[in-house]
Design an enzyme around this catalytic site. Structure first.
Site, PDB file in Angstrom:
ATOM      1  N   PRO A  32      16.907  55.934  -2.101  1.00  0.00           N
ATOM      2  CA  PRO A  32      16.048  55.872  -0.911  1.00  0.00           C
ATOM      3  C   PRO A  32      14.636  55.623  -0.890  1.00  0.00           C
ATOM      4  O   PRO A  32      13.724  56.226  -0.481  1.00  0.00           O
ATOM      5  CB  PRO A  32      16.380  57.288  -0.291  1.00  0.00           C
ATOM      6  CG  PRO A  32      16.326  58.207  -1.219  1.00  0.00           C
ATOM      7  CD  PRO A  32      17.059  57.390  -2.360  1.00  0.00           C
ATOM      8  N   CYS A  33      14.500  54.595  -1.200  1.00  0.00           N
ATOM      9  CA  CYS A  33      12.903  53.955  -1.486  1.00  0.00           C
ATOM     10  C   CYS A  33      12.330  53.663   0.016  1.00  0.00           C
ATOM     11  O   CYS A  33      11.220  53.835   0.165  1.00  0.00           O
ATOM     12  CB  CYS A  33      12.735  52.598  -2.038  1.00  0.00           C
ATOM     13  SG  CYS A  33      13.990  51.108  -1.541  1.00  0.00           S
TER      14      CYS A  33
END
Length: 171
Positions: free
Chosen positions: A138-139
Site C-alpha cells: 500500500p504505497c
C-alpha cells in the site's frame, strides 16, 4: 489481513494477465513464488510490454484478483504470496509499507526509519515510487509530513480514490 512477506531473491516470471478495476485496468505479473507486479496502465515505472505468457488462471494471479475483489468490496482480504523484485533497500521499504494498516497513513520519513534509514525520506520516496505491486503493497497510504497527498506512480487521482475507499479521506 496483510499480504504475506516476499522473498528477496530474483525469480523468473511465470505469467501475466490483465485485471479490471474501478480505477482502470491493472497488469498482474507472477513468478512461481508469488505476485511480482501489479501496475495500472500508463503508470510511472510500468515495465511496458512483457515477454511473459498470458495466463489469467495462474494461481498467484487468481489470488491477486480475489484479493482485489475483496478490497474493492470493502471486505477483509486474505494474505497472498508476494515476490516483487528490487534492491535490498527497496525490499525493506516495501516491507515497511505492509505495516501500514488499512485505513491509516504514514509519512515518507516514518517509512524510511522503518526501513533502517532514518532521515532518508527522499530515498524512501524513490523506493516507494518503484513499488511494483500497487494497492496490495500500500504505497498509496504514504503522505507528506504535512498531511498532503504527494506522489503516486498511478496518479494522485487514484491515490485519493484509494484513500477515500479506505475511509482515510472524505469523498
Amino acid at each position: 489481513m496483510k499480504p504475506t512477506p516476499f522473498p528477496t531473491d530474483a525469480t523468473p516470471f511465470a505469467a501475466q494477465a490483465e485485471i479490471d478495476s474501478p480505477l482502470g485496468p491493472l497488469t498482474a505479473l507472477a513468478t512461481p513464488k508469488g505476485l511480482a507486479g501489479l501496475w495500472f496502465d500508463a503508470q510511472q515505472h510500468h515495465p511496458g510490454a512483457l515477454d511473459v505468457p498470458v495466463d489469467a488462471q495462474h494461481p498467484h494471479i487468481v489470488a491477486a484478483r480475489e484479493w482485489l475483489s475483496a478490497y474493492w468490496s470493502r471486505r477483509r482480504t486474505s494474505p497472498i504470496a508476494l515476490d516483487p523484485q528490487g534492491t535490498p533497500f527497496q525490499q525493506a521499504v516495501w516491507r515497511a509499507l505492509l505495516k501500514i494498516a488499512h485505513g491509516h497513513t504514514s509519512t515518507y520519513g516514518e517509512i524510511a526509519a522503518l526501513a533502517g534509514r532514518p532521515g532518508g525520506a527522499r530515498a524512501a520516496g524513490a523506493a516507494i515510487g518503484r513499488n511494483p505491486v500497487s494497492i496490495i503493497v500500500p504505497c498509496h497510504r504514504v503522505i507528506g509530513r504535512d498531511g498532503s497527498l504527494t506522489g503516486y506512480a498511478g496518479g494522485l487521482d487514484r491515490k485519493q480514490a484509494l484513500l477515500v475507499l479506505e475511509g482515510v479521506l472524505l469523498g
